[in-house]
Each structure stands twice: as structure tokens, then as C-alpha cells.
Design an enzyme around this catalytic site. Structure first.
Site, PDB file in Angstrom:
ATOM      1  N   PHE A 142      36.277  44.276  13.791  1.00  0.00           N
ATOM      2  CA  PHE A 142      35.689  45.525  13.308  1.00  0.00           C
ATOM      3  C   PHE A 142      35.771  46.554  14.420  1.00  0.00           C
ATOM      4  O   PHE A 142      35.162  46.402  15.471  1.00  0.00           O
ATOM      5  CB  PHE A 142      34.234  45.378  12.849  1.00  0.00           C
ATOM      6  N   ASP A 227      36.712  46.464  23.170  1.00  0.00           N
ATOM      7  CA  ASP A 227      35.812  47.287  22.367  1.00  0.00           C
ATOM      8  C   ASP A 227      34.396  46.765  22.597  1.00  0.00           C
ATOM      9  O   ASP A 227      33.972  45.792  21.982  1.00  0.00           O
ATOM     10  CB  ASP A 227      36.202  47.212  20.887  1.00  0.00           C
ATOM     11  N   LYS A 256      27.620  53.837  20.427  1.00  0.00           N
ATOM     12  CA  LYS A 256      26.318  53.348  19.982  1.00  0.00           C
ATOM     13  C   LYS A 256      25.195  53.611  21.013  1.00  0.00           C
ATOM     14  O   LYS A 256      24.722  54.718  21.112  1.00  0.00           O
ATOM     15  CB  LYS A 256      26.428  51.887  19.576  1.00  0.00           C
TER      16      LYS A 256
HETATM   17  C1  LIG Z   1      30.135  50.192  15.309  1.00  0.00           C
HETATM   18  C2  LIG Z   1      31.415  49.771  15.916  1.00  0.00           C
HETATM   19  C3  LIG Z   1      32.524  50.639  15.956  1.00  0.00           C
HETATM   20  C4  LIG Z   1      32.553  51.985  15.246  1.00  0.00           C
HETATM   21  O1  LIG Z   1      31.603  52.883  15.698  1.00  0.00           O
HETATM   22  P1  LIG Z   1      31.215  54.152  14.781  1.00  0.00           P
HETATM   23  O2  LIG Z   1      30.317  54.964  15.666  1.00  0.00           O
HETATM   24  O3  LIG Z   1      30.526  53.634  13.565  1.00  0.00           O
HETATM   25  O4  LIG Z   1      32.492  54.850  14.451  1.00  0.00           O
HETATM   26  C5  LIG Z   1      33.659  50.201  16.603  1.00  0.00           C
HETATM   27  N1  LIG Z   1      33.710  48.992  17.186  1.00  0.00           N
HETATM   28  C6  LIG Z   1      32.669  48.134  17.170  1.00  0.00           C
HETATM   29  C7  LIG Z   1      32.786  46.818  17.843  1.00  0.00           C
HETATM   30  C8  LIG Z   1      31.490  48.482  16.521  1.00  0.00           C
HETATM   31  O5  LIG Z   1      30.472  47.621  16.467  1.00  0.00           O
END
Ligand SMILES: *Cc1c(COP(=O)(O)O)cnc(C)c1O
Length: 404
Positions: A142, A227, A256
Site C-alpha cells: 500500500f 516507504d 502522516k
Molecule cells: C497512508 C500511506 C500512504 C499514503 O498516504 P496518503 O497521505 O493517504 O496519501 C502511503 N504509504 C503508506 C505505507 C501508507 O501507510
């Protein structure tokens, strides 16, 4: 249910695109680990907005920084300098040991920016023929919701009827270093991966996986892009999840919790010349690096360290995991986690995880299911031992029920 609750939910349903299916609670206030609904009921937040409110709801110091900066200057665009961006760069580089920083807003934008940057690096530094760059990603990943990103998702719902998609991505199983080795070609520019797959259900790779991944990326002159939008900034009990593996990424993505939940702030961090390939006019964002975002993020990073939240995540995470493992319930298939990134996977016969999340709501805990059978538990990093025990008591009663 009071009439106001019915009204908020019905009005959302009438006007809103139905791209979410929220638990039936309407929240109106938050403080620390707690949130309150419109009827005044209190809940322990075990989702933390997918780890964005790690510092706790409405942290007073982040709030003060935001209000103070909002009174002075909010947005200049990058057409001009502002007096917050340099300080944000300096502080995030010092905190994470990075050399270069690209500020963006949402997590997906950070991922997109990393994809653009490693491709450019591939053509201009590595010497990959133009248009041939390949990026390797993992099944069940994700990384966000933009077109390029959903194009390399393996989740049918995420992808269906959104194509055609961008080429140049190769998908391999997560946690399988041999598969990575096999997928690498002379045109591979990067491996993009989550240290722990969050949305997939808190999937922790086998020990030694990332050491081997690091070795392969170095040996093949390709960028390891981690990520850490969800795992980063203390969630797993260390500042970055890579520290559990004893490795360093070439490119790290944060988002985040970078703003403590006040404002969308993300960043691409690199410790080599990847971001150095970007020249004026080649990439940008109107809001990226704005003074309000920078002031908020600076304070969000400061309180994380100054208030010992990372150590607390390690300590309380261990307590929480031990407590979850001690629950004897036929519904539980597996409990896993690192720091305060935890998950309870239910047996298929136990019924859907959403039923248990709804039962937990009735006991004053808000949690969110993922992929049908998994309840994830990720409270703010400011949670205390007493609050962990309070949550465990309620989880134990709920999970020993049969809601199938
Ligand atoms: C939440 C998330 C994203 C995307 O972030 P958004 O601010 O919702 O675009 C990307 N990678 C990971 C691992 C995430 O948990």
C-alpha cells in the site's frame, strides 16, 4: 442513537462520494489518546488516523505552533523563500540523518515524487536508456491512491476500472529476497517497499530480509526506497523502522505523523544524489514546503523526541503485544506487531473483523479492520500502561465472544 448522529451519517451518505465505509460513530473532539462522539461518549483511539496522530489528538504544543504561524504567514508558494523551510530542512535532516529533503503534502505525493526522482536518477546517473527504467515493488503493497500507485497494487478493488496504468513496475512477493534478486535487470532503478506492510495487515518480513535487500540494492546500483509513511517517526518503537533491520535506505518517505495529524505534510528524504537530479521547473507543489506546514512539522518532530514518545512506543508496544498474546480466545489466529503497530488476525470461522470492531466501539475502543480478518491496533504513542491494560481488558472480553 441520537438524531444528530443519524443526521451527520445520512447527510454524508447523501452528498459524499461513497469511497469509505466508516464505523458508525461521529467524532467531534479529541485529546491525547481519547476522542469523543457527538453524544459525549469517550473512546480510546486505536487507529490514530492510520498513524497520523501519533503525538496524540490536538497536542497542545503543535496546536500552539500552528496557531502562531497561521497568524504570521501561511503560504508563499516556492516562488519565494520563507523563514520556516530552511529550519524544517535542517531539523528533519538532523533527526533522520538525511542530506536532501523534498517537501510535499500527502503521502501519495511523496511516493509519486520518489518514483519520478529515482527514474530521473536512473537515466541521468545510472545510464538507463530513456523510457526503460524499472521499479520493483511488492505484492500486497500500500503506497497510496494516485494512478501510478494503484497501477502497481495487487488488490483488485484498488485497481479495478481505473486503468490504463503506467508501465515500468515489476511486482514480487514481500519478504522474499531471492525473488528480488531474480527480478533485477540492468534497467532496474529502485526497489520500493514498506518495512512492515501496514494496510496488508501489519505483515513483518522474516529476519535478515532487509539486510539481504540492502546488499542486493547496493550490488546492483539501485535505490532502496523505504516507504516509512506509516512505520516511521516512532510508530514501531524506533524513529525509523529501518533501524530494527540495521540498514539505511537510499530514499525514505515520511508523511502522516510528520504533522501530528494537524495538516498534510510529507517528505522525500535521500542520503545520496537522487534528489540532486531535480532542477528548477522539473517538479513542484503549490503547498509543498509552505511555512504553516513547516512550523507544524518542526514542532511535531520536536515533541516526538522531547516527550519520549519513541521510547514509550517501544515500552507500551511490548506490553500491549504481550497482553494480546496472553488472551486465550478461539477467535484469534495470530497476534503480531512491532512497537505500537499491532494486529490481531482472526480465524476465518470467527466472522469478519469489522463485527469485532463494532463490538469494541460499544466498549469504548475505536479500531479498524483491514482485509476482512485483521483488527489493527495503533494507538497514539502517548498511551500509558494503565490505558494499555484498560484496552486489553476490553479486547479480551470482545475477542472471546463469538460474533460469526
Ligand atoms: C497512508 C500511506 C500512504 C499514503 O498516504 P496518503 O497521505 O493517504 O496519501 C502511503 N504509504 C503508506 C505505507 C501508507 O501507510
Amino acid at each position: 442513537m441520537s438524531s444528530s448522529v443519524i443526521d451527520f451519517i445520512a447527510t454524508e451518505a447523501r452528498f459524499g462520494a461513497r469511497n469509505y465505509e466508516p464505523i458508525g460513530v461521529v467524532l467531534s473532539r479529541g485529546e491525547g489518546v481519547w476522542v469523543w462522539d457527538t453524544d459525549g461518549n469517550r473512546y480510546l483511539d486505536c487507529l490514530s488516523a492510520y498513524s497520523a496522530v501519533s503525538q496524540g489528538h490536538c497536542h497542545p504544543k503543535i496546536l500552539a505552533a500552528m496557531v502562531e504561524q497561521a497568524h504570521r504567514l501561511t503560504l508563499t508558494s516556492r516562488a519565494f523563500h520563507n523563514d520556516q523551510l530552511a529550519l524544517f530542512y535542517e531539523e528533519i535532516a538532523a533527526l533522520t540523518g538525511s542530506h536532501k529533503v523534498l517537501p510535499m503534502n500527502s503521502g501519495a505525493e511523496a511516493v509519486e515524487s520518489a518514483i519520478k526522482s529515482v527514474r530521473k536518477w536512473g537515466y541521468e546517473v545510472k545510464g538507463v536508456p530513456d523510457g526503460q527504467a524499472e521499479i520493483i515493488v511488492c505484492a500486497d503493497n500500500f503506497h497510496g491512491r494516485t494512478l501510478a500507485i494503484v497501477g502497481f497494487s495487487t488488490d483488485a478493488e484498488t485497481r479495478a476500472h481505473f486503468g490504463p496504468f503506467a508501465p515500468g513496475f515489476k511486482i514480487i512477493p514481500f519478504g522474499d529476497a531471492a525473488a528480488l534478486e531474480e527480478a533485477i535487470t540492468p534497467n532496474t532503478v529502485a526497489f520500493l517497499v514498506e518495512p512492515i506492510q501496514g494496510e496488508a495487515g501489519v505483515v513483518i518480513p522474516p529476519a535478515g530480509y532487509f539486510a539481504k535487500v540492502r546488499q542486493l540494492c547496493t550490488a546492483n546500483n539501485m535505490m532502496l526506497v523505504l516507504d516509512e509513511i506509516q512505520t516511521g517517526l516512532g510508530r514501531t518503537g524506533k524513529l525509523l523502522a529501518e533501524q530494527h533491520e540495521g540498514i539505511e535506505a537510499d530514499v525514505t518517505l515520511l508523511g502522516k505523523a510528520l504533522s501530528g495529524g494537524f495538516y498534510p505534510v510529507s517528505a522525500v528524504l535521500s542520503n545520496n544524489d537522487v534528489l540532486g537530479t531535480l532542477r528548477p521547473g522539473q517538479h513542484g507543489s503549490t503547498f509543498g514546503g509552505n511555512p504553516l506546514a513547516c512550523a507544524v512539522a518542526r514542532t511535531a518532530m520536536r515533541v516526538l523526541v522531547e516527550e519520549g514518545m519513541i521510547e514509550n512506543a517501544a515500552r507500551q508496544g511490548a506490553r500491549f503485544l504481550e497482553g494480546l498474546k496472553a488472551i486465550r480466545a478461539n477467535t484469534i489466529r495470530e497476534v503480531r506487531g512491532r512497537g505500537l503497530m499491532l494486529a490481531v488476525e482472526l480465524h476465518p470461522e470467527a466472522g469478519r473483523a469489522r463485527r469485532y470492531c463494532e463490538a469494541l466501539q460499544g466498549k469504548g475502543i475505536l479500531a479498524k479492520d483491514t482485509h476482512g480478518q485483521t483488527i489493527r491496533i495503533a494507538p497514539p504513542l502517548v498511551i500509558t500502561s494503565d490505558q494499555v491494560d484498560w484496552a486489553l481488558e476490553r479486547l479480551a472480553t470482545t475477542l472471546t465472544q463469538d460474533l460469526s
